[in-house]
Design a protein around this motif. Sequence first.
Motif, PDB file in Angstrom:
ATOM      1  N   ARG A   1      49.649  54.581  67.904  1.00 53.98           N
ATOM      2  CA  ARG A   1      48.500  54.642  67.009  1.00 53.98           C
ATOM      3  C   ARG A   1      47.519  53.517  67.320  1.00 53.98           C
ATOM      4  NH1 ARG A   1      47.730  56.187  61.526  1.00 53.98           N
ATOM      5  NH2 ARG A   1      45.456  56.180  61.195  1.00 53.98           N
TER       6      ARG A   1
ATOM      7  N   LEU B   1      44.562  60.220  74.559  1.00 56.91           N
ATOM      8  CA  LEU B   1      44.376  59.115  73.627  1.00 56.91           C
ATOM      9  C   LEU B   1      43.132  59.253  72.751  1.00 56.91           C
ATOM     10  CD1 LEU B   1      45.268  56.073  75.931  1.00 56.91           C
ATOM     11  CD2 LEU B   1      46.753  57.275  74.314  1.00 56.91           C
ATOM     12  N   ASP B   2      42.249  60.182  73.089  1.00 53.35           N
ATOM     13  CA  ASP B   2      41.005  60.304  72.336  1.00 53.35           C
ATOM     14  C   ASP B   2      41.013  61.482  71.383  1.00 53.35           C
ATOM     15  OD1 ASP B   2      40.947  62.210  74.337  1.00 53.35           O
ATOM     16  OD2 ASP B   2      38.790  62.026  74.706  1.00 53.35           O
ATOM     17  N   SER B   3      42.209  61.852  70.910  1.00 55.05           N
ATOM     18  CA  SER B   3      42.291  62.962  69.946  1.00 55.05           C
ATOM     19  C   SER B   3      43.445  62.689  68.984  1.00 55.05           C
ATOM     20  CB  SER B   3      42.549  64.283  70.674  1.00 55.05           C
ATOM     21  OG  SER B   3      43.769  64.258  71.389  1.00 55.05           O
TER      22      SER B   3
ATOM     23  N   ARG C   1      45.315  54.646  70.182  1.00 54.80           N
ATOM     24  CA  ARG C   1      44.349  55.680  69.775  1.00 54.80           C
ATOM     25  C   ARG C   1      43.250  55.104  68.881  1.00 54.80           C
ATOM     26  NH1 ARG C   1      49.161  59.240  69.885  1.00 54.80           N
ATOM     27  NH2 ARG C   1      48.702  60.860  71.441  1.00 54.80           N
TER      28      ARG C   1
END
Length: 367
Positions: free
Chosen positions: A123, A365-367, A126
């Motif tokens: 987390r 990592l971008d969702s 992200r």
Amino acid sequence: MTDTTAPLSFEISRHTSPVNDVVRSVILDDPGFGNHFTDHMVSIDWSIEGGWDNARVIPYGPIALDPASSVLHYGQEVFEGLKAYRHEDGSIWGFRPEANATRLNLSARRLALPELPVEDFMRSLRELIAVDGAWVPSEYDTSLYLRPFMIANESFLGVRAAQKASYMLIASPAGPYFSSGVKPVSIWLPREYSRAGRGGTGEAKSGGNYAASLLPQREAVENGCAQVLFLNAENRDHIDELGGMNVFLVTRDGRLLTPNLNGNILHGITRSSIIQLAQDRGITVEERPVSIHEWKDGVQSGEITEVFACGTAAVVTPINTLKGEDFLVGDPEAPAGELTLSLREELTDIQYGRRPDPHGWMTRLDS
């Protein structure tokens, strides 16, 4: 000291004066390595009474430490290194980040620090990408280097494990490691220095291990070498690893040799990935003690045809010479080996999304 509390919620405090688009674009055109940092960072607190809490994304900047903070006096510190890659469609991915989370906890356990739940580690990646994703470059062989780290942060001078700690995550855009193509390097074998001893902290990714390598690394540079090779401390006969990379030898009959994980050697994620890719090709990989004489005599006899190192920053680095005070083996003019370059290309193609990912190593990592 594994923490089993519920997943953390992150508070977001955005930078009031982030780097503007024009300046960031100039930086990303030539970022180098570790020279520039994104607008934000992650910070999470831990105490022996309350566990992990106060997770937040905050503006990048100096951190306040009490002069008696235990990390300054007893070196309770561990860190990780991984990269975020921008794929052709603009999406952002990490390479085996769960393995970095696991290794961070292995290191933390050895340094008597608390273990961060893998879910909270993921987390943190992200959440930072969510606010600083524009810092992930898109040029060939570039990436955003992610540096998670954990420090003991209790103001106390007694010699015991700290009862307060901090986990942080910073990020730095990284340019191509080999800006003019992959080139072989020379390695220095010091006469006096060892990196780690049996039962020590060799397999932990802790700053003290790297500090111990800096003096012999300076000696390597003074002798025209890019890196230093460390032997085992017991009898200085067997290879451990370089100052920050694992080592592989390629035999004439096509086998891969690499020192086994003996407690002195970092559990390299690139190392384990290279082993898997080689085995996928049907290549025999031998993880076992490898003597320095096997390297030197093998190169001289032709039994060893290629040598390379591997790690997060450079992925795979070919080695063409090994030097010491009274010897030199290898050819300084020799090009990188065929298998070395082939494995590097396969692994980087997976990381950048240029070929299939058969082992499910990539995590978005971008969702």
